[in-house]
Design a protein around this motif. Structure first.
Motif, PDB file in Angstrom:
ATOM      1  N   UNK A  68     -14.041  22.510  -0.800  1.00  0.00           N
ATOM      2  CA  UNK A  68     -14.807  22.169  -1.989  1.00  0.00           C
ATOM      3  C   UNK A  68     -14.620  20.720  -2.410  1.00  0.00           C
ATOM      4  N   UNK A  69     -13.425  20.187  -2.192  1.00  0.00           N
ATOM      5  CA  UNK A  69     -13.166  18.812  -2.598  1.00  0.00           C
ATOM      6  C   UNK A  69     -12.073  18.216  -1.728  1.00  0.00           C
ATOM      7  N   UNK A  70     -11.990  16.913  -1.779  1.00  0.00           N
ATOM      8  CA  UNK A  70     -10.937  16.187  -1.094  1.00  0.00           C
ATOM      9  C   UNK A  70      -9.856  15.873  -2.118  1.00  0.00           C
ATOM     10  N   UNK A  71      -8.612  16.095  -1.750  1.00  0.00           N
ATOM     11  CA  UNK A  71      -7.490  15.867  -2.650  1.00  0.00           C
ATOM     12  C   UNK A  71      -6.497  14.930  -1.982  1.00  0.00           C
ATOM     13  N   UNK A  72      -6.028  13.932  -2.732  1.00  0.00           N
ATOM     14  CA  UNK A  72      -5.007  13.017  -2.226  1.00  0.00           C
ATOM     15  C   UNK A  72      -3.661  13.727  -2.306  1.00  0.00           C
ATOM     16  N   UNK A  73      -2.958  13.806  -1.183  1.00  0.00           N
ATOM     17  CA  UNK A  73      -1.645  14.457  -1.158  1.00  0.00           C
ATOM     18  C   UNK A  73      -0.525  13.490  -0.815  1.00  0.00           C
ATOM     19  N   UNK A  74      -0.882  12.218  -0.603  1.00  0.00           N
ATOM     20  CA  UNK A  74       0.123  11.202  -0.346  1.00  0.00           C
ATOM     21  C   UNK A  74      -0.533   9.857  -0.133  1.00  0.00           C
ATOM     22  N   UNK A  75       0.295   8.800  -0.133  1.00  0.00           N
ATOM     23  CA  UNK A  75      -0.233   7.459   0.102  1.00  0.00           C
ATOM     24  C   UNK A  75       0.893   6.529   0.517  1.00  0.00           C
ATOM     25  N   UNK A  76       0.501   5.432   1.145  1.00  0.00           N
ATOM     26  CA  UNK A  76       1.450   4.386   1.541  1.00  0.00           C
ATOM     27  C   UNK A  76       0.754   3.048   1.482  1.00  0.00           C
ATOM     28  N   UNK A  77       1.525   2.024   1.148  1.00  0.00           N
ATOM     29  CA  UNK A  77       1.010   0.663   1.090  1.00  0.00           C
ATOM     30  C   UNK A  77       2.112  -0.287   1.510  1.00  0.00           C
ATOM     31  N   UNK A  78       1.760  -1.293   2.281  1.00  0.00           N
ATOM     32  CA  UNK A  78       2.722  -2.309   2.706  1.00  0.00           C
ATOM     33  C   UNK A  78       2.036  -3.660   2.703  1.00  0.00           C
ATOM     34  N   UNK A  79       2.841  -4.706   2.646  1.00  0.00           N
ATOM     35  CA  UNK A  79       2.288  -6.051   2.666  1.00  0.00           C
ATOM     36  C   UNK A  79       3.394  -7.065   2.583  1.00  0.00           C
ATOM     37  N   UNK A  80       3.027  -8.296   2.255  1.00  0.00           N
ATOM     38  CA  UNK A  80       4.033  -9.348   2.140  1.00  0.00           C
ATOM     39  C   UNK A  80       5.094  -8.980   1.096  1.00  0.00           C
ATOM     40  N   UNK A  81       6.280  -9.517   1.297  1.00  0.00           N
ATOM     41  CA  UNK A  81       7.379  -9.260   0.369  1.00  0.00           C
ATOM     42  C   UNK A  81       6.988  -9.704  -1.038  1.00  0.00           C
ATOM     43  N   UNK A  82       7.380  -8.901  -2.016  1.00  0.00           N
ATOM     44  CA  UNK A  82       7.143  -9.234  -3.419  1.00  0.00           C
ATOM     45  C   UNK A  82       8.447  -9.716  -4.044  1.00  0.00           C
ATOM     46  N   UNK A  83       8.353 -10.363  -5.166  1.00  0.00           N
ATOM     47  CA  UNK A  83       9.499 -10.722  -6.002  1.00  0.00           C
ATOM     48  C   UNK A  83      10.490 -11.663  -5.321  1.00  0.00           C
ATOM     49  N   UNK A  84      10.119 -12.290  -4.228  1.00  0.00           N
ATOM     50  CA  UNK A  84      10.993 -13.254  -3.579  1.00  0.00           C
ATOM     51  C   UNK A  84      12.248 -12.690  -2.936  1.00  0.00           C
ATOM     52  N   UNK A 109       3.208   9.951   9.267  1.00  0.00           N
ATOM     53  CA  UNK A 109       1.874   9.428   9.598  1.00  0.00           C
ATOM     54  C   UNK A 109       1.486   8.286   8.663  1.00  0.00           C
ATOM     55  N   UNK A 110       1.759   8.439   7.373  1.00  0.00           N
ATOM     56  CA  UNK A 110       1.442   7.377   6.420  1.00  0.00           C
ATOM     57  C   UNK A 110       2.242   6.113   6.725  1.00  0.00           C
ATOM     58  N   UNK A 111       3.529   6.270   7.009  1.00  0.00           N
ATOM     59  CA  UNK A 111       4.349   5.111   7.314  1.00  0.00           C
ATOM     60  C   UNK A 111       3.854   4.418   8.573  1.00  0.00           C
ATOM     61  N   UNK A 112       3.488   5.171   9.582  1.00  0.00           N
ATOM     62  CA  UNK A 112       2.979   4.603  10.820  1.00  0.00           C
ATOM     63  C   UNK A 112       1.721   3.781  10.560  1.00  0.00           C
ATOM     64  N   UNK A 113       0.824   4.290   9.743  1.00  0.00           N
ATOM     65  CA  UNK A 113      -0.395   3.551   9.417  1.00  0.00           C
ATOM     66  C   UNK A 113      -0.089   2.296   8.608  1.00  0.00           C
ATOM     67  N   UNK A 114       0.900   2.358   7.742  1.00  0.00           N
ATOM     68  CA  UNK A 114       1.195   1.237   6.853  1.00  0.00           C
ATOM     69  C   UNK A 114       1.995   0.131   7.528  1.00  0.00           C
ATOM     70  N   UNK A 115       2.989   0.487   8.371  1.00  0.00           N
ATOM     71  CA  UNK A 115       3.876  -0.547   8.925  1.00  0.00           C
ATOM     72  C   UNK A 115       4.029  -0.510  10.439  1.00  0.00           C
ATOM     73  N   UNK A 116       3.506   0.503  11.077  1.00  0.00           N
ATOM     74  CA  UNK A 116       3.672   0.595  12.525  1.00  0.00           C
ATOM     75  C   UNK A 116       5.147   0.604  12.888  1.00  0.00           C
ATOM     76  N   UNK A 117       5.524  -0.210  13.846  1.00  0.00           N
ATOM     77  CA  UNK A 117       6.920  -0.315  14.269  1.00  0.00           C
ATOM     78  C   UNK A 117       7.522  -1.652  13.849  1.00  0.00           C
TER      79      UNK A 117
END
Length: 173
Positions: A68-84, A109-117
């Motif tokens: 009936x609907x799509x539900x978010x059950x987790x998330x991951x985000x990565x990028x450049x270092x923050x806060x120095x 799976x989320x970690x693999x998509x966000x940062x690989x190895x």
């Protein structure tokens, strides 16, 4: 079943609900209750909107369709270092999975998509033993750096990974 996809504007509110639920599930007893109880879904959704517009790196979502609907059950985000504060160029900014999906492979799976190895670092609450064990299984180790989070007053520790890491079945290093 679940699948991994990139966050779209249509899912900001659901991602915000997932974020808040994950905080409350994982941090009750670590973060003061009044902090967890004060988080607002609409403000969190607005924060997702601002971050998505400002950040060039995608946020990956673990999505579950119930017919009936799509539900978010987790998330991951990565990028450049923050806060120095960096021990690597890449920082895992967030990785959350609803308790109902612990042990399903969604976090991996989320970690693999966000940062690989890649070499990477992250901050985790010192008292969050479950998360620390998960990261150790994926090649991260405490690097001896800690800080007190200004909002929650809980101590965070930094964990780092120097490069390619294959997950292990052991919880211990």
């Amino acid at each position: 079943m679940w699948r991994i996809d990139v966050l779209t504007e249509a899912l900001f509110r659901d991602a915000a609900e997932c974020h808040i639920e994950c905080w409350r599930e994982a941090y009750r007893g670590i973060v003061p209750d009044h902090v967890l109880d004060a988080v607002d879904v609409d403000r969190r959704a607005d924060s997702w909107r601002r971050q998505q517009r400002a950040a060039p790196n995608p946020t990956y979502l673990c999505l579950e369709d119930d017919g009936e609907r799509t539900r978010v059950v987790g998330f991951a985000n990565a990028g450049p270092a923050r806060h120095g504060e960096q021990s690597a160029e890449l920082e895992l900014h967030s990785l959350y999975v609803r308790r109902s999906h612990y042990g399903t492979g969604a976090g991996t799976a989320l970690m693999t998509h966000a940062i690989g190895e890649s070499a990477c670092f992250l901050w985790v609450f010192e008292q969050n033993l479950r998360a620390r064990a998960f990261y150790r299984r994926h090649g991260f180790a405490d690097d001896g750096t800690s800080r007190v989070d200004a909002i929650t007053i809980a101590t965070q520790i930094r964990m780092t990974r120097s490069g390619p890491a294959a997950p292990t079945d052991s919880v211990h290093q």
